[in-house]
Design an enzyme around this catalytic site. Structure first.
Site, PDB file in Angstrom:
ATOM      1  N   LYS A   1       3.342   4.368  -1.155  1.00 18.48           N
ATOM      2  CA  LYS A   1       3.422   5.248  -2.314  1.00 18.48           C
ATOM      3  C   LYS A   1       4.720   6.033  -2.182  1.00 18.48           C
ATOM      4  CE  LYS A   1      -1.300   5.242  -1.177  1.00 18.48           C
ATOM      5  NZ  LYS A   1      -1.612   3.843  -1.214  1.00 18.48           N
TER       6      LYS A   1
ATOM      7  N   LYS B   1      -4.363  10.878   4.293  1.00 21.47           N
ATOM      8  CA  LYS B   1      -4.058  10.176   5.538  1.00 21.47           C
ATOM      9  C   LYS B   1      -3.120  11.084   6.329  1.00 21.47           C
ATOM     10  CE  LYS B   1      -4.173   6.891   2.007  1.00 21.47           C
ATOM     11  NZ  LYS B   1      -5.492   6.400   2.080  1.00 21.47           N
TER      12      LYS B   1
ATOM     13  N   ASP C   1      17.139  10.177  -8.066  1.00 24.25           N
ATOM     14  CA  ASP C   1      18.564  10.510  -7.882  1.00 24.25           C
ATOM     15  C   ASP C   1      18.991  10.515  -6.413  1.00 24.25           C
ATOM     16  OD1 ASP C   1      18.753  10.721 -10.606  1.00 24.25           O
ATOM     17  OD2 ASP C   1      18.697  12.914 -10.649  1.00 24.25           O
TER      18      ASP C   1
ATOM     19  N   HIS D   1      -9.208  11.357   0.476  1.00 27.71           N
ATOM     20  CA  HIS D   1      -8.340  10.181   0.536  1.00 27.71           C
ATOM     21  C   HIS D   1      -7.076  10.449   1.357  1.00 27.71           C
ATOM     22  CE1 HIS D   1      -5.672   6.976  -1.348  1.00 27.71           C
ATOM     23  NE2 HIS D   1      -6.769   6.284  -1.072  1.00 27.71           N
TER      24      HIS D   1
ATOM     25  N   HIS E   1       0.816  -1.208   0.000  1.00 25.56           N
ATOM     26  CA  HIS E   1       0.000   0.000   0.000  1.00 25.56           C
ATOM     27  C   HIS E   1       0.857   1.268   0.000  1.00 25.56           C
ATOM     28  CE1 HIS E   1      -3.442   2.563   1.670  1.00 25.56           C
ATOM     29  NE2 HIS E   1      -3.927   2.005   0.577  1.00 25.56           N
TER      30      HIS E   1
END
Length: 486
Positions: free
Chosen positions: A217, A406, A222, A404, A215
């Site tokens: 992201k 968090k 670099d 959405h 889950h």
């Protein structure tokens, strides 16, 4: 009756052979008992835990990568941490020590943070950063959809690979429904690599354990630019899905020291998956290690910025670092706690912490969506919202599209932003990663953003829930019983 007893015995054996929470055990027993065949299929695909072999492999991968690097990294930041310890509050020290103990999360000091709450702006900046990459781009998303936004991001990654930049993409099969290895074929022909988390190459379903998802992201560019937060890759995240309308999320773009820790997290997840796919592993040899440490030392020595810890949790680790970090923030709050979460299905420890804080006079506010993306989950969210509202917690529903984000912000300078929701799944089933920050200006910005969102939100009151239909209340109650396994 004989068939019912046999089914019950099988259910008890299936659920009882794994060590798990009592609430989870009873929830699965109820499903297996009252839905005999369907319940068994659901359990086979969604209820079984990761095997000890899988957990061992994941832990070993983490151990091999982390030990040497963290020891050297800690030596670099220890002196600076000593310099700032006298300037931070006891509450901040307590939280940072807790997260360090639970997850080994090193507190980095030199970070510059840009906050994104709009998907179009976030992905425009991300693609621009990818277009300027010179060494590597590492991408890790729960959802990498093969729609317009997905193709747009993939095209930027392909152009980077064509320039000779190392490109690696890690995604979750369950979260990226409709996307498979063929979507990344051209990227791989250009020298990039892509794979689905702990799944075999070129397979849609490689294990019946579908309940455990990557889950996280993360994007690292670099080694010194990192993205972390709630946005996935898909048209709905830029407001192009009419079902959800405007998509409200929160994401950080971080430059400085913390991206090094995001890099470590990506490497562990990538290498764990390579055991199945046989793809090229990412090994931190001495040259790469020294390059990262040199970069980190330069930032820590010459740059002032936001103190930050990159904290991970997942079913491979029973320390529950993010959930316990949340619990610490709530229990130590003295003035306010503002929370945004799409799914409000907290474990008992979090639930009690929220109520205790509210009853003690802390301004506890929680914002949830006004619409479901998963009907059963949303009904359970409503049930918990009703219970919290009855116990002095202020719960709002966000009316301007789908919420959405968090986020959790409290006090003068404590905040958390990442992938983890306030629910059972994020606490114990999903592989999550959050940024915990200790900065007054950043905390104030997130607090003000929450207050701006209140202008497009509705406060849920006891009368609001009292006026709901009996059928809706029944559905909410039933879904709450299933909360531990949703």
């Amino acid at each position: 009756m004989v068939l019912f007893v046999i089914n019950l015995l099988i259910a008890v054996w299936l659920v009882g052979r794994d060590r798990r929470d009592i609430a989870v055990t009873w929830a699965w027993l109820m499903v297996l008992t009252f839905l005999p065949l369907i319940g068994l299929l659901l359990y086979i695909f969604f209820g079984r835990k990761l095997t000890q072999d899988q957990i061992f492999v994941i832990r070993q991968e983490q151990k091999q990568i982390m030990e040497d690097f963290k020891a050297r990294q800690q030596a670099l930041v220890d002196q600076k941490n000593e310099d700032v310890r006298g300037k931070v509050t006891e509450r901040e020290q307590l939280l940072s020590r807790l997260l360090g103990s639970l997850d080994g999360a090193v507190l980095t000091q030199a970070n510059q943070v840009e906050v994104f709450t709009d998907g179009e702006a976030k992905f425009n900046q991300l693609i621009e950063d990818i277009n300027h990459a010179t060494d590597h781009v590492h991408v890790e998303y729960y959802t990498f959809a093969s729609d317009h936004l997905g193709r747009r991001l993939l095209q930027a990654l392909e152009e980077a690979a064509r320039r000779g930049v190392e490109v690696r993409v890690l995604y979750d099969l369950g979260g990226s429904r409709g996307t498979n290895y063929k979507f990344f074929e051209y990227l791989e022909r250009l020298g990039g690599q892509a794979q689905a988390f702990i799944s075999a190459s070129k397979a849609r379903f490689t294990t019946p354990r579908l309940n455990y998802h990557l889950h996280r992201k993360l994007v690292i560019i670099d080694g010194n630019v990192g993205y972390i937060g709630g946005f996935n890759v898909g048209d709905q995240y830029v407001g192009e899905d009419p079902k959800f309308g405007y998509w409200r999320d929160t994401h950080f773009r971080v430059t400085g020291s913390a991206p090094t820790m995001m890099q470590i997290r990506f490497m562990m997840d990538w290498n764990t998956t390579c055991r199945r796919t046989k793809k090229e592993r990412l090994d931190f040899d001495d040259e790469i290690l020294q390059k990262q440490l040199s970069m980190l030392a330069d930032y820590e020595a010459h740059t002032k910025g936001v103190p930050m810890q990159i904290v991970s949790s997942g079913p491979d680790n029973d320390q529950y670092a993010i959930r316990r970090g949340y619990q610490n923030i709530i229990s130590q709050a003295r003035n306010y706690v503002y929370i945004q979460t799409p799914y409000l299905i907290p474990e008992d420890s979090i639930l009690e912490a929220l109520i205790i804080a509210a009853k003690a006079g802390v301004d506890v506010r929680i914002m949830i969506p006004s619409m479901p993306d998963h009907p059963f989950v949303y009904r359970a969210t409503e049930a918990f919202a009703r219970y919290l509202t009855m116990n002095d917690v202020k719960v709002y529903k966000y009316d301007h599209g789908f919420l959405h984000a968090k986020t959790m912000v409290s006090g003068n300078n404590i905040a958390a932003v990442g992938s983890a929701n306030l629910d059972y799944r994020s606490a114990k089933l999903n592989f999550e990663v959050n940024a915990f920050t200790y900065d007054a200006e950043l905390a104030q910005q997130l607090k003000e953003t929450f207050e701006q969102d209140l202008q497009q939100a509705t406060l849920l009151t006891p009368s609001y829930f009292a006026n709901q239909s009996k059928w809706l209340k029944f559905k909410q109650s039933c879904c709450r019983l299933l909360a531990p396994i949703l």
